[in-house]
Design a protein around this motif. Structure first.
Motif, PDB file in Angstrom:
ATOM      1  N   ALA A  86      -9.993  -1.489 -18.900  1.00  0.00           N
ATOM      2  CA  ALA A  86      -9.954  -1.974 -17.515  1.00  0.00           C
ATOM      3  C   ALA A  86     -10.397  -3.431 -17.483  1.00  0.00           C
ATOM      4  O   ALA A  86      -9.966  -4.220 -18.314  1.00  0.00           O
ATOM      5  N   GLY A  87     -11.274  -3.778 -16.557  1.00  0.00           N
ATOM      6  CA  GLY A  87     -11.621  -5.192 -16.376  1.00  0.00           C
ATOM      7  C   GLY A  87     -13.107  -5.464 -16.408  1.00  0.00           C
ATOM      8  O   GLY A  87     -13.584  -6.354 -15.696  1.00  0.00           O
ATOM      9  N   VAL A  88     -13.859  -4.708 -17.213  1.00  0.00           N
ATOM     10  CA  VAL A  88     -15.298  -4.941 -17.260  1.00  0.00           C
ATOM     11  C   VAL A  88     -15.585  -6.380 -17.679  1.00  0.00           C
ATOM     12  O   VAL A  88     -14.878  -6.957 -18.502  1.00  0.00           O
ATOM     13  N   GLY A  89     -16.599  -6.956 -17.081  1.00  0.00           N
ATOM     14  CA  GLY A  89     -16.908  -8.363 -17.318  1.00  0.00           C
ATOM     15  C   GLY A  89     -16.432  -9.249 -16.188  1.00  0.00           C
ATOM     16  O   GLY A  89     -16.934 -10.355 -16.001  1.00  0.00           O
ATOM     17  N   VAL A  90     -15.466  -8.746 -15.409  1.00  0.00           N
ATOM     18  CA  VAL A  90     -15.037  -9.433 -14.194  1.00  0.00           C
ATOM     19  C   VAL A  90     -16.021  -9.064 -13.092  1.00  0.00           C
ATOM     20  O   VAL A  90     -16.314  -7.887 -12.889  1.00  0.00           O
ATOM     21  N   SER A  91     -16.551 -10.034 -12.404  1.00  0.00           N
ATOM     22  CA  SER A  91     -17.532  -9.741 -11.353  1.00  0.00           C
ATOM     23  C   SER A  91     -16.930  -9.782  -9.950  1.00  0.00           C
ATOM     24  O   SER A  91     -17.572  -9.365  -8.984  1.00  0.00           O
ATOM     25  N   LYS A  92     -15.690 -10.250  -9.841  1.00  0.00           N
ATOM     26  CA  LYS A  92     -15.039 -10.269  -8.530  1.00  0.00           C
ATOM     27  C   LYS A  92     -14.628  -8.860  -8.135  1.00  0.00           C
ATOM     28  O   LYS A  92     -14.377  -8.015  -8.980  1.00  0.00           O
ATOM     29  N   GLY A  93     -14.547  -8.640  -6.828  1.00  0.00           N
ATOM     30  CA  GLY A  93     -14.122  -7.345  -6.335  1.00  0.00           C
ATOM     31  C   GLY A  93     -15.289  -6.398  -6.151  1.00  0.00           C
ATOM     32  O   GLY A  93     -16.374  -6.603  -6.709  1.00  0.00           O
ATOM     33  N   GLU A  94     -15.056  -5.353  -5.369  1.00  0.00           N
ATOM     34  CA  GLU A  94     -16.100  -4.387  -5.080  1.00  0.00           C
ATOM     35  C   GLU A  94     -15.472  -3.082  -4.622  1.00  0.00           C
ATOM     36  O   GLU A  94     -14.298  -3.024  -4.269  1.00  0.00           O
ATOM     37  N   VAL A  95     -16.273  -2.018  -4.646  1.00  0.00           N
ATOM     38  CA  VAL A  95     -15.841  -0.761  -4.052  1.00  0.00           C
ATOM     39  C   VAL A  95     -16.050  -0.874  -2.552  1.00  0.00           C
ATOM     40  O   VAL A  95     -17.144  -1.205  -2.086  1.00  0.00           O
ATOM     41  N   HIS A  96     -15.020  -0.608  -1.787  1.00  0.00           N
ATOM     42  CA  HIS A  96     -15.091  -0.685  -0.327  1.00  0.00           C
ATOM     43  C   HIS A  96     -15.564   0.676   0.186  1.00  0.00           C
ATOM     44  O   HIS A  96     -14.765   1.549   0.510  1.00  0.00           O
ATOM     45  N   TRP A  97     -16.877   0.824   0.237  1.00  0.00           N
ATOM     46  CA  TRP A  97     -17.484   2.133   0.489  1.00  0.00           C
ATOM     47  C   TRP A  97     -17.017   2.749   1.805  1.00  0.00           C
ATOM     48  O   TRP A  97     -16.789   3.957   1.880  1.00  0.00           O
ATOM     49  N   ALA A  98     -16.858   1.954   2.831  1.00  0.00           N
ATOM     50  CA  ALA A  98     -16.455   2.486   4.137  1.00  0.00           C
ATOM     51  C   ALA A  98     -14.946   2.734   4.213  1.00  0.00           C
ATOM     52  O   ALA A  98     -14.479   3.466   5.090  1.00  0.00           O
ATOM     53  N   ASP A  99     -14.185   2.139   3.278  1.00  0.00           N
ATOM     54  CA  ASP A  99     -12.731   2.269   3.317  1.00  0.00           C
ATOM     55  C   ASP A  99     -12.164   2.197   1.896  1.00  0.00           C
ATOM     56  O   ASP A  99     -11.405   1.282   1.558  1.00  0.00           O
ATOM     57  N   PRO A 100     -12.507   3.149   1.038  1.00  0.00           N
ATOM     58  CA  PRO A 100     -12.045   3.084  -0.350  1.00  0.00           C
ATOM     59  C   PRO A 100     -10.529   3.210  -0.494  1.00  0.00           C
ATOM     60  O   PRO A 100      -9.969   2.795  -1.507  1.00  0.00           O
ATOM     61  N   GLN A 101      -9.871   3.750   0.540  1.00  0.00           N
ATOM     62  CA  GLN A 101      -8.411   3.876   0.495  1.00  0.00           C
ATOM     63  C   GLN A 101      -7.709   2.628   1.045  1.00  0.00           C
ATOM     64  O   GLN A 101      -6.479   2.595   1.144  1.00  0.00           O
TER      65      GLN A 101
ATOM     66  N   THR B 265      -3.147   2.944  -6.056  1.00  0.00           N
ATOM     67  CA  THR B 265      -3.855   2.228  -7.116  1.00  0.00           C
ATOM     68  C   THR B 265      -5.195   2.890  -7.408  1.00  0.00           C
ATOM     69  O   THR B 265      -5.572   3.085  -8.569  1.00  0.00           O
ATOM     70  N   PHE B 266      -5.916   3.253  -6.361  1.00  0.00           N
ATOM     71  CA  PHE B 266      -7.202   3.922  -6.519  1.00  0.00           C
ATOM     72  C   PHE B 266      -7.015   5.255  -7.239  1.00  0.00           C
ATOM     73  O   PHE B 266      -7.796   5.609  -8.146  1.00  0.00           O
TER      74      PHE B 266
ATOM     75  N   ARG C  27       0.844  -1.198   0.000  1.00  0.00           N
ATOM     76  CA  ARG C  27       0.000   0.000   0.000  1.00  0.00           C
ATOM     77  C   ARG C  27       0.879   1.249   0.000  1.00  0.00           C
ATOM     78  O   ARG C  27       1.749   1.407   0.843  1.00  0.00           O
ATOM     79  N   ILE C  28       0.626   2.123  -0.964  1.00  0.00           N
ATOM     80  CA  ILE C  28       1.346   3.386  -1.081  1.00  0.00           C
ATOM     81  C   ILE C  28       0.327   4.518  -0.979  1.00  0.00           C
ATOM     82  O   ILE C  28      -0.723   4.475  -1.625  1.00  0.00           O
ATOM     83  N   VAL C  29       0.640   5.516  -0.172  1.00  0.00           N
ATOM     84  CA  VAL C  29      -0.238   6.676  -0.014  1.00  0.00           C
ATOM     85  C   VAL C  29       0.378   7.857  -0.754  1.00  0.00           C
ATOM     86  O   VAL C  29       1.557   8.180  -0.563  1.00  0.00           O
ATOM     87  N   THR C  30      -0.391   8.489  -1.609  1.00  0.00           N
ATOM     88  CA  THR C  30       0.103   9.622  -2.388  1.00  0.00           C
ATOM     89  C   THR C  30       0.152  10.885  -1.524  1.00  0.00           C
ATOM     90  O   THR C  30      -0.333  10.911  -0.387  1.00  0.00           O
ATOM     91  N   ALA C  31       0.706  11.952  -2.092  1.00  0.00           N
ATOM     92  CA  ALA C  31       0.767  13.238  -1.387  1.00  0.00           C
ATOM     93  C   ALA C  31      -0.623  13.779  -1.092  1.00  0.00           C
ATOM     94  O   ALA C  31      -0.809  14.604  -0.189  1.00  0.00           O
ATOM     95  N   ASP C  32      -1.617  13.318  -1.845  1.00  0.00           N
ATOM     96  CA  ASP C  32      -3.006  13.728  -1.618  1.00  0.00           C
ATOM     97  C   ASP C  32      -3.675  12.917  -0.519  1.00  0.00           C
ATOM     98  O   ASP C  32      -4.846  13.136  -0.210  1.00  0.00           O
TER      99      ASP C  32
ATOM    100  N   ALA D 222      -7.277   1.306   3.948  1.00  0.00           N
ATOM    101  CA  ALA D 222      -6.384   1.491   5.098  1.00  0.00           C
ATOM    102  C   ALA D 222      -6.215   0.190   5.873  1.00  0.00           C
ATOM    103  O   ALA D 222      -5.197  -0.036   6.521  1.00  0.00           O
ATOM    104  N   SER D 223      -7.224  -0.664   5.787  1.00  0.00           N
ATOM    105  CA  SER D 223      -7.114  -1.992   6.385  1.00  0.00           C
ATOM    106  C   SER D 223      -7.454  -3.030   5.317  1.00  0.00           C
ATOM    107  O   SER D 223      -8.292  -2.799   4.462  1.00  0.00           O
ATOM    108  N   GLY D 224      -6.770  -4.156   5.355  1.00  0.00           N
ATOM    109  CA  GLY D 224      -7.054  -5.236   4.414  1.00  0.00           C
ATOM    110  C   GLY D 224      -6.515  -5.011   3.018  1.00  0.00           C
ATOM    111  O   GLY D 224      -7.038  -5.568   2.049  1.00  0.00           O
ATOM    112  N   TYR D 225      -5.442  -4.213   2.884  1.00  0.00           N
ATOM    113  CA  TYR D 225      -4.888  -3.966   1.551  1.00  0.00           C
ATOM    114  C   TYR D 225      -4.171  -5.207   1.010  1.00  0.00           C
ATOM    115  O   TYR D 225      -3.462  -5.905   1.715  1.00  0.00           O
TER     116      TYR D 225
END
Length: 264
Positions: free
Chosen positions: A128-143, A97-98, A87-92, A145-148
């Motif tokens: 990108a990866g349209v057609g892949v159904s795995k994965g999701e937007v982690h609404w409570a933690d889009p960055q 990756t996000f 996990r890398i955090v940008t200056a922002d 911070a845990s589980g990277y």
């Protein structure tokens, strides 16, 4: 002849596509971080603009530059991505990756709308990866911070790009046709920053991967004959229905709201 902007165009599929458009007579604007590769590519019909697309401010600056220098943009193609084992955090303060794989594509898509809308048949192609159904937007933690993990980050950004296509079609009011395109596993991309074991696995898998030329060919078609629908989603050679689970309009609205909050 038109103006084609290519994000992530200094390597792999993006580079092959940029060269292909230049050969077709287009004026190609390549965006990328690697100045050495960009300089080697630039010349003739290709202009290189150095930019770290994981940076919100740099991406906004390059959007303003393009709008000033190129009043009309006929096509925007979005390739930029990079695998990050850690996990890398940008200056922002954003997970990289996000920021790179999703936010830069949001900023370029909506930001270049004025120039795109001046074109005769404008089109945006999001690779990108349209057609892949795995994965999701982690609404409570889009960055993340845990589980990277590398896979979690890639899948989240992939699903976010699916929703970006839907959100752009719903919200932008643009004349540009939006195409989500999944080329499948391709012999492409810079793996130099990956652990040796991961590079080995990818090299072994590449035996069955698609050649870059095959993966890029449909993208040329999307530019030469843009679809009629505001949004088209293609997984390799299969066009997906609007009802495909990852293209949920309500989730797209939610992501657009979340993105605007993150960017303000």
């Amino acid at each position: 002849m038109g103006v084609v902007v290519v994000s992530g165009g200094t390597n792999g599929m993006g580079r092959a596509f940029a060269l292909g458009r230049a050969e077709r007579g287009d004026q190609v604007v390549v965006l990328g971080r690697n100045r050495e590769r960009g300089a080697a590519l630039a010349g003739g019909a290709i202009t290189f603009l150095p930019v770290d697309l994981a940076s919100v401010s740099e991406t906004r600056q390059v959007v303003e530059h393009i709008l000033t220098e190129y009043p009309v943009v006929d096509a925007l193609t979005l390739f930029a991505n990079a695998l990050a084992p850690r996990r890398i955090v940008t200056a922002d303060g954003l997970e990289r990756t996000f920021a790179l794989y999703y936010l830069s594509r949001y900023l370029l898509s909506f930001g270049l709308r004025p120039a795109l809308d001046r074109a005769t048949t404008p089109v945006i192609v999001n690779i990108a990866g349209v057609g892949v159904s795995k994965g999701e937007v982690h609404w409570a933690d889009p960055q993340l911070a845990s589980g990277y993990s590398l896979v979690t980050a890639q899948l989240q950004a992939g699903r976010a790009n699916d929703l970006l296509g839907v959100g752009f079609a719903q919200r932008s009011g643009s004349r540009a046709r939006y195409v989500l395109y999944h080329p499948g596993f391709t012999r492409s991309g810079d793996r130099s920053g990956l652990p040796l074991a991961v590079r080995g696995l990818l090299a072994a898998a590449s035996v069955a991967a698609r050649p870059v030329a095959d993966a890029v060919a449909p993208i040329h078609h999307f530019l030469d004959a843009p679809p009629a629908a505001p949004l088209t989603a293609v997984d390799r050679k299969k066009e997906l229905p609007a009802s495909f689970p990852t293209l949920d309009p309500q989730k797209a609205e939610r992501l657009m709201d979340l993105t605007e909050q993150l960017l303000t």
